[in-house]
Design a protein around this motif. Structure first.
Motif, mmCIF file in Angstrom:
data_model
loop_
_atom_site.group_PDB
_atom_site.id
_atom_site.type_symbol
_atom_site.label_atom_id
_atom_site.label_comp_id
_atom_site.label_asym_id
_atom_site.label_seq_id
_atom_site.Cartn_x
_atom_site.Cartn_y
_atom_site.Cartn_z
ATOM 1 N N ALA A 70 -10.937 -43.493 -45.002
ATOM 2 C CA ALA A 70 -9.548 -43.949 -44.945
ATOM 3 C C ALA A 70 -9.543 -45.459 -44.798
ATOM 4 C CB ALA A 70 -8.812 -43.305 -43.767
ATOM 5 N N TYR A 71 -8.598 -46.098 -45.465
ATOM 6 C CA TYR A 71 -8.385 -47.529 -45.249
ATOM 7 C C TYR A 71 -7.661 -47.703 -43.923
ATOM 8 C CZ TYR A 71 -9.137 -47.587 -50.294
ATOM 9 O OH TYR A 71 -9.650 -47.408 -51.539
ATOM 10 N N PRO A 74 -6.339 -53.955 -40.505
ATOM 11 C CA PRO A 74 -5.559 -54.674 -41.532
ATOM 12 C C PRO A 74 -6.202 -54.628 -42.913
ATOM 13 C CG PRO A 74 -6.897 -56.232 -40.329
ATOM 14 C CD PRO A 74 -7.183 -54.878 -39.711
ATOM 15 N N TYR A 75 -7.222 -53.808 -43.077
ATOM 16 C CA TYR A 75 -7.951 -53.798 -44.351
ATOM 17 C C TYR A 75 -7.487 -52.622 -45.205
ATOM 18 C CZ TYR A 75 -10.685 -56.922 -41.480
ATOM 19 O OH TYR A 75 -11.061 -57.949 -40.641
ATOM 20 N N ASP A 76 -6.190 -52.572 -45.448
ATOM 21 C CA ASP A 76 -5.618 -51.491 -46.252
ATOM 22 C C ASP A 76 -4.694 -52.036 -47.337
ATOM 23 O OD1 ASP A 76 -3.749 -52.420 -44.462
ATOM 24 O OD2 ASP A 76 -3.008 -50.442 -43.866
ATOM 25 N N HIS A 77 -4.887 -53.298 -47.703
ATOM 26 C CA HIS A 77 -4.106 -53.910 -48.773
ATOM 27 C C HIS A 77 -5.057 -54.483 -49.822
ATOM 28 C CE1 HIS A 77 -1.041 -53.544 -45.717
ATOM 29 N NE2 HIS A 77 -0.113 -53.858 -46.615
ATOM 30 N N ASP A 78 -4.594 -54.487 -51.064
ATOM 31 C CA ASP A 78 -5.436 -55.022 -52.125
ATOM 32 C C ASP A 78 -5.368 -56.538 -52.165
ATOM 33 O OD1 ASP A 78 -3.132 -55.753 -53.500
ATOM 34 O OD2 ASP A 78 -3.161 -53.994 -54.805
ATOM 35 N N ARG A 79 -5.999 -57.120 -53.146
ATOM 36 C CA ARG A 79 -6.171 -58.579 -53.163
ATOM 37 C C ARG A 79 -4.860 -59.330 -53.428
ATOM 38 N NH1 ARG A 79 -10.432 -58.625 -58.017
ATOM 39 N NH2 ARG A 79 -11.508 -57.645 -56.272
ATOM 40 N N MET A 84 -2.855 -50.190 -50.327
ATOM 41 C CA MET A 84 -3.734 -49.378 -51.178
ATOM 42 C C MET A 84 -3.507 -47.900 -50.888
ATOM 43 S SD MET A 84 -7.127 -51.770 -50.813
ATOM 44 C CE MET A 84 -8.167 -50.723 -51.776
ATOM 45 N N ARG A 87 -7.310 -42.495 -50.444
ATOM 46 C CA ARG A 87 -8.024 -41.602 -51.349
ATOM 47 C C ARG A 87 -8.732 -40.466 -50.598
ATOM 48 N NH1 ARG A 87 -9.066 -45.205 -56.083
ATOM 49 N NH2 ARG A 87 -8.069 -47.161 -55.530
ATOM 50 N N PRO B 28 -9.596 -52.871 -55.897
ATOM 51 C CA PRO B 28 -9.285 -54.306 -55.841
ATOM 52 C C PRO B 28 -9.150 -54.834 -54.416
ATOM 53 C CG PRO B 28 -7.337 -53.065 -56.436
ATOM 54 C CD PRO B 28 -8.473 -52.072 -56.418
ATOM 55 N N TYR B 29 -10.256 -54.737 -53.672
ATOM 56 C CA TYR B 29 -10.242 -55.284 -52.313
ATOM 57 C C TYR B 29 -10.306 -56.804 -52.369
ATOM 58 C CZ TYR B 29 -15.162 -54.578 -53.539
ATOM 59 O OH TYR B 29 -16.352 -54.518 -54.213
ATOM 60 N N PRO B 30 -9.765 -57.471 -51.350
ATOM 61 C CA PRO B 30 -9.852 -58.937 -51.325
ATOM 62 C C PRO B 30 -11.312 -59.369 -51.198
ATOM 63 C CG PRO B 30 -8.191 -58.135 -49.779
ATOM 64 C CD PRO B 30 -8.974 -56.946 -50.229
ATOM 65 N N ASP B 31 -11.724 -60.293 -52.032
ATOM 66 C CA ASP B 31 -13.126 -60.721 -52.028
ATOM 67 C C ASP B 31 -13.563 -61.258 -50.662
ATOM 68 O OD1 ASP B 31 -13.369 -60.003 -54.642
ATOM 69 O OD2 ASP B 31 -12.967 -62.016 -55.416
ATOM 70 N N ASN B 33 -12.760 -60.354 -47.702
ATOM 71 C CA ASN B 33 -13.029 -59.325 -46.693
ATOM 72 C C ASN B 33 -13.671 -58.086 -47.302
ATOM 73 O OD1 ASN B 33 -11.776 -60.828 -44.572
ATOM 74 N ND2 ASN B 33 -9.788 -60.270 -45.409
ATOM 75 N N CYS B 36 -15.302 -55.284 -45.327
ATOM 76 C CA CYS B 36 -14.469 -54.458 -44.445
ATOM 77 C C CYS B 36 -13.895 -53.242 -45.174
ATOM 78 C CB CYS B 36 -13.331 -55.293 -43.859
ATOM 79 S SG CYS B 36 -13.904 -56.691 -42.871
ATOM 80 N N TYR B 37 -14.160 -53.113 -46.461
ATOM 81 C CA TYR B 37 -13.669 -51.980 -47.239
ATOM 82 C C TYR B 37 -14.851 -51.064 -47.577
ATOM 83 C CZ TYR B 37 -9.251 -54.445 -47.822
ATOM 84 O OH TYR B 37 -8.058 -55.063 -47.582
ATOM 85 N N TYR B 38 -14.642 -49.765 -47.355
ATOM 86 C CA TYR B 38 -15.779 -48.860 -47.490
ATOM 87 C C TYR B 38 -16.288 -48.739 -48.925
ATOM 88 C CZ TYR B 38 -12.262 -45.336 -48.834
ATOM 89 O OH TYR B 38 -11.248 -44.658 -49.437
ATOM 90 N N HIS B 39 -15.447 -49.050 -49.924
ATOM 91 C CA HIS B 39 -15.962 -49.006 -51.295
ATOM 92 C C HIS B 39 -17.076 -50.026 -51.499
ATOM 93 C CE1 HIS B 39 -12.313 -46.700 -52.090
ATOM 94 N NE2 HIS B 39 -12.937 -46.260 -53.166
#
Lengths: 159, 91
Positions: A70-71, A74-79, A84, A87, B28-31, B33, B36-39
């Motif tokens: 799970a996202y 604060p790391y649950d938004h795209d660039r 997001m 999934r 499309p995670y922010p580069d 950070n 911090c994203y599991y992908h």
């Protein structure tokens, strides 16, 4: 180790300077069926993968634990700042606490109607995968991993 | 496989063109950070993890294939040494 046509065997060896948690993680291609403590199966469009994960260095092999990603803020938004969509991809963990670990993962690709426990432990050093004429034997002993099937044998030094 | 993710030692399994053990791919995670994203991180890959520490994935800490064999009729095997990318950095 890949033995054609349908067998994959993975041996993960870990040695540490001190006791720490050691985790092996697998991501199945769909929601898995779990036969605790060590077996799972995933079916994708009528193709099945049967699996067994055991740990050989300790006295008790850990059971598989199912989790879902799970996202998290604060790391649950795209660039560009959009939220997001979650999934919730599944994963399976086997974790031990120790100074060493040896995980053996056995995989067999087959049909969904194949029995759940397609991978069977024979004794401390031997496993078999499959049935009848398609049986594959796996041995981890004396510094060697060997996988023997109807088409031949792979042997690999492991110590 | 490696696609600039800390995924050394990972394998995927496909059978009859179906993904059975998978890499989760990229989103499309922010580069800034990404880790911090599991992908991106070790959390989202099929691999060994020690004490939750992420794998190192810079060029100085690459994993190495130490032995391998392949045969068109039989399949193949390979050994990968992950010591460099999983060891702690000195601080």
């Amino acid at each position: 180790m890949h033995l054609l046509p349908n067998i994959v065997v993975v041996l993960d060896d870990v040695q540490l300077l001190r006791r720490e948690p050691i985790r092996l993680r697998w991501h199945p291609g769909g929601e898995p069926q779990i036969e605790f403590p060590h077996d799972f199966r995933v079916v994708v469009d009528e193709v099945a993968l049967s699996a067994k994960v055991v740990e050989l260095a300790g006295e008790d092999s850990p059971e598989l634990i199912l989790g879902h990603h799970a996202y998290r803020p604060p790391y649950d938004h795209d660039r560009i700042g959009n939220p997001m969509p979650q999934r919730h991809e599944p994963y399976l963990d086997a974790t031990v606490h120790g100074q060493k670990a040896r995980f053996l993962s056995l995989f067999a690709i087959g049909e969904p109607r194949a029995p759940m426990d397609l991978c069977q432990q024979i004794d401390s050093f031997n496993w078999c995968i499959g049935q009848d004429d398609h049986q594959v034997d796996v041995q981890v002993a004396s510094g060697v991993l060997s996988v023997t099937g109807p088409n031949g044998v792979w042997t690999m030094a492991i110590d | 496989m490696n696609h600039t993710h800390p995924d050394a030692g990972q394998i995927e399994i496909h059978g009859h063109a179906r993904p059975l053990i998978v890499d989760l791919g990229s989103v499309p995670y922010p580069d800034l950070n990404a880790r911090c994203y599991y992908h991106f991180s070790s959390e989202g890959h099929n691999q060994i993890n020690v004490a939750g520490r992420p794998q190192r994935w810079d060029l100085e800490h690459e994993a190495h294939c130490t032995h391998s064999a392949f045969d068109d009729e039989l399949g193949g095997w390979w050994q990968i040494d992950l010591l460099t990318c999983t060891s702690r950095s000195r601080t």
